[in-house]
Structures are given as C-alpha cells and as structure tokens.
Design a protein around this motif. Structure first.
Motif, mmCIF file in Angstrom:
data_model
loop_
_atom_site.group_PDB
_atom_site.id
_atom_site.type_symbol
_atom_site.label_atom_id
_atom_site.label_comp_id
_atom_site.label_asym_id
_atom_site.label_seq_id
_atom_site.Cartn_x
_atom_site.Cartn_y
_atom_site.Cartn_z
ATOM 1 N N THR A 138 0.860 -1.174 0.000
ATOM 2 C CA THR A 138 0.000 0.000 0.000
ATOM 3 C C THR A 138 0.903 1.233 0.000
ATOM 4 O O THR A 138 1.854 1.309 0.777
ATOM 5 C CB THR A 138 -0.909 0.021 1.243
ATOM 6 N N ILE A 139 0.598 2.188 -0.877
ATOM 7 C CA ILE A 139 1.452 3.351 -1.065
ATOM 8 C C ILE A 139 0.785 4.600 -0.498
ATOM 9 O O ILE A 139 -0.417 4.823 -0.698
ATOM 10 C CB ILE A 139 1.764 3.541 -2.558
ATOM 11 N N GLU A 140 1.580 5.409 0.216
ATOM 12 C CA GLU A 140 1.096 6.678 0.752
ATOM 13 C C GLU A 140 2.114 7.782 0.452
ATOM 14 O O GLU A 140 3.323 7.585 0.606
ATOM 15 C CB GLU A 140 0.886 6.588 2.270
ATOM 16 N N VAL A 167 8.449 16.102 1.250
ATOM 17 C CA VAL A 167 7.655 14.973 0.757
ATOM 18 C C VAL A 167 8.001 13.736 1.562
ATOM 19 O O VAL A 167 9.174 13.464 1.837
ATOM 20 C CB VAL A 167 7.924 14.716 -0.745
ATOM 21 N N LEU A 168 6.976 12.993 1.945
ATOM 22 C CA LEU A 168 7.177 11.706 2.609
ATOM 23 C C LEU A 168 6.523 10.626 1.760
ATOM 24 O O LEU A 168 5.361 10.760 1.365
ATOM 25 C CB LEU A 168 6.585 11.700 4.019
ATOM 26 N N PHE A 169 7.286 9.583 1.463
ATOM 27 C CA PHE A 169 6.748 8.415 0.755
ATOM 28 C C PHE A 169 6.789 7.218 1.688
ATOM 29 O O PHE A 169 7.805 6.973 2.350
ATOM 30 C CB PHE A 169 7.553 8.116 -0.508
ATOM 31 N N ARG A 170 5.687 6.471 1.715
ATOM 32 C CA ARG A 170 5.594 5.321 2.608
ATOM 33 C C ARG A 170 5.039 4.122 1.845
ATOM 34 O O ARG A 170 4.067 4.247 1.087
ATOM 35 C CB ARG A 170 4.692 5.653 3.794
ATOM 36 N N ALA A 171 5.655 2.959 2.047
ATOM 37 C CA ALA A 171 5.162 1.704 1.485
ATOM 38 C C ALA A 171 4.919 0.731 2.636
ATOM 39 O O ALA A 171 5.820 0.484 3.444
ATOM 40 C CB ALA A 171 6.152 1.104 0.491
ATOM 41 N N ILE A 172 3.708 0.197 2.709
ATOM 42 C CA ILE A 172 3.324 -0.734 3.771
ATOM 43 C C ILE A 172 3.064 -2.084 3.127
ATOM 44 O O ILE A 172 2.201 -2.209 2.250
ATOM 45 C CB ILE A 172 2.065 -0.249 4.503
ATOM 46 N N ASP A 173 3.819 -3.111 3.528
ATOM 47 C CA ASP A 173 3.589 -4.418 2.916
ATOM 48 C C ASP A 173 2.381 -5.101 3.537
ATOM 49 O O ASP A 173 1.797 -4.613 4.518
ATOM 50 C CB ASP A 173 4.853 -5.291 2.962
ATOM 51 N N ASP A 174 1.985 -6.222 2.957
ATOM 52 C CA ASP A 174 0.747 -6.882 3.367
ATOM 53 C C ASP A 174 0.839 -7.552 4.732
ATOM 54 O O ASP A 174 -0.142 -8.131 5.204
ATOM 55 C CB ASP A 174 0.281 -7.893 2.318
ATOM 56 N N GLY A 176 2.258 -5.618 7.280
ATOM 57 C CA GLY A 176 2.400 -4.482 8.187
ATOM 58 C C GLY A 176 3.780 -3.886 8.267
ATOM 59 O O GLY A 176 3.994 -2.916 9.005
ATOM 60 N N GLY A 177 4.750 -4.432 7.526
ATOM 61 C CA GLY A 177 6.084 -3.839 7.513
ATOM 62 C C GLY A 177 6.071 -2.504 6.786
ATOM 63 O O GLY A 177 5.448 -2.376 5.727
ATOM 64 N N ILE A 178 6.748 -1.511 7.340
ATOM 65 C CA ILE A 178 6.701 -0.147 6.802
ATOM 66 C C ILE A 178 8.089 0.296 6.367
ATOM 67 O O ILE A 178 9.055 0.219 7.124
ATOM 68 C CB ILE A 178 6.154 0.841 7.843
ATOM 69 N N GLY A 179 8.154 0.783 5.143
ATOM 70 C CA GLY A 179 9.348 1.468 4.665
ATOM 71 C C GLY A 179 8.956 2.884 4.304
ATOM 72 O O GLY A 179 7.947 3.094 3.624
ATOM 73 N N GLU A 180 9.689 3.864 4.781
ATOM 74 C CA GLU A 180 9.340 5.242 4.439
ATOM 75 C C GLU A 180 10.593 6.090 4.285
ATOM 76 O O GLU A 180 11.655 5.782 4.831
ATOM 77 C CB GLU A 180 8.391 5.862 5.463
ATOM 78 N N VAL A 181 10.453 7.138 3.498
ATOM 79 C CA VAL A 181 11.570 8.031 3.248
ATOM 80 C C VAL A 181 11.031 9.447 3.125
ATOM 81 O O VAL A 181 9.929 9.664 2.616
ATOM 82 C CB VAL A 181 12.324 7.622 1.959
ATOM 83 N N THR A 182 11.784 10.402 3.631
ATOM 84 C CA THR A 182 11.426 11.811 3.475
ATOM 85 C C THR A 182 12.372 12.447 2.469
ATOM 86 O O THR A 182 13.551 12.075 2.377
ATOM 87 C CB THR A 182 11.514 12.568 4.807
ATOM 88 N N ALA A 183 11.841 13.384 1.697
ATOM 89 C CA ALA A 183 12.644 14.077 0.703
ATOM 90 C C ALA A 183 12.331 15.567 0.756
ATOM 91 O O ALA A 183 11.161 15.957 0.836
ATOM 92 C CB ALA A 183 12.357 13.520 -0.693
#
Length: 204
Positions: A138-140, A167-174, A176-183
């Motif tokens: 899931t992308i945010e 800008v913050l980009f976040r990817a949540i796997d199915d 519940g693991g979260i990867g996010e980065v700010t730019a």
C-alpha cells in the motif's frame, strides 16, 4: 525411521530454524533402516504451498541432502511458522517427520528521486525493494504533511526559491512492515531548472 532431530536446516552452512522471507534454505538429514536391500526416496513438503520435491537416495546410503528452497513470503497472520514435512519411503512403507521453521517478515526499503522536471512541476519516482517476493504494498504520499493521491509516480508543483517542499513516501507491505523516506525538494538554480532532492532513511 526418521526423526525431527535427524533433519538439519542450514543457511550458508549455519544451522537455523528462523529465517527472513526471501531466504533460501538447504535441508539434509539422516535415517535408519534395518532393511539392507531397501531402496529409499525422500519427499520434502516445505509447507508454503509449493510443490513437494522427491529425490532418490543412493542405494546403501542412510543420508540425504540437496533439498534447497526459497521462502518467498512470511506466513500470513500472526503465526510465522511453516511446517516442513519430510517423508521417507522404501517403496513399501513410509515414515515422516515434521519440523517447524519461522519465516519473518522484512519491511520494504524505499527511495525517491526526481524523475522529470518541467517549468511548473516535478515528477517524483518512488522505488520499493522487498525481499518478500510475493509481498504486495500500500502506497502513501504526504506533501508538506498533507496526504495526497499517487502511485509510484507523483507530480507536484515545482518548488521555488521561497523554500523547500517536504515529501514523505511510505510503502506498507501486506504484513504491516513499513518502509518510508522523506525528501526535501529545493530549487538550486532557476535558470537551469535544477532541483535538489535530499532523502532520509529508507525503511523501518
């Protein structure tokens, strides 16, 4: 006869019963049989829905090896254990042993880069890397703290020299693991359309 204690799971030569998703294991073992003329085969069901693998055992041997398997994803739900079933057959009878292996979820790693810059907009491209081969995400996106719709590409107004855009980009796997980065996007030169993108951490 084959027992759970007769079976070894290794990763890069190290014994283990806990791995991360995406890891390839090797399985080997020993067994006993008083029938000196029996011809044996071993079948391994790795418990994740993949097709069981059957291999013959060289005549006279009481050991087997060469079973390699990659766990493409952790198990859905709160129970991370798969059950590996090893079946030993002599052509007339069979016996089996079951051993658990815990496959843990790994959060995705993400990054963001400027994909295309025009006079009015900056298009950002997000990259997701996940060792869980079968994971979905899931992308945010958030721009200056406000969530906006976007896929792996996001177009936003081009920042001006008045200040950066966060800008913050976040990817949540199915699982519940979260990867996010700010730019932070900042115009370095109005004339040559240069935009600097600096990033923070890529996963958590």
């Amino acid at each position: 006869v084959i027992r759970p204690s007769d079976i070894a799971i290794t990763v890069d030569g190290v014994l283990t019963n806990t791995i991360e998703e995406g890891t390839r294991i090797n399985l080997s073992g020993v067994f006993s049989d008083t029938g000196s003329s029996d011809i044996h085969s071993v079948t391994v069901d790795f418990g994740d829905g993949s097709t069981p693998v059957t291999r013959p055992v060289e005549f006279g041997d009481r050991a087997f090896s060469g079973f390699s398997h990659q766990y493409r994803d952790d198990r859905q739900g709160t129970n991370d254990q798969y059950l590996i079933r090893v079946i030993l057959s002599d052509g007339e009878a069979s016996t089996s042993a079951i051993i658990p292996i815990a496959v843990l979820n790994v959060a995705p790693m993400v990054s963001v880069a400027a994909d295309r810059i025009t006079k009015d907009t900056v298009r950002l491209a997000a990259t997701i890397e996940d060792v869980g081969i079968d994971d979905t995400h899931t992308i945010e996106w958030f721009v200056n703290g406000v969530q906006v719709a976007g896929s792996r590409l996001l177009s936003i107004p081009r920042p001006t020299t008045a200040g950066p855009i966060n800008v913050l980009f976040r990817a949540i796997d199915d699982d519940g693991g979260i990867g996010e980065v700010t730019a932070n996007l900042l115009v370095l030169n109005e004339q040559n359309n240069t935009v600097n993108v600096t990033q923070g951490p890529g996963g958590q």
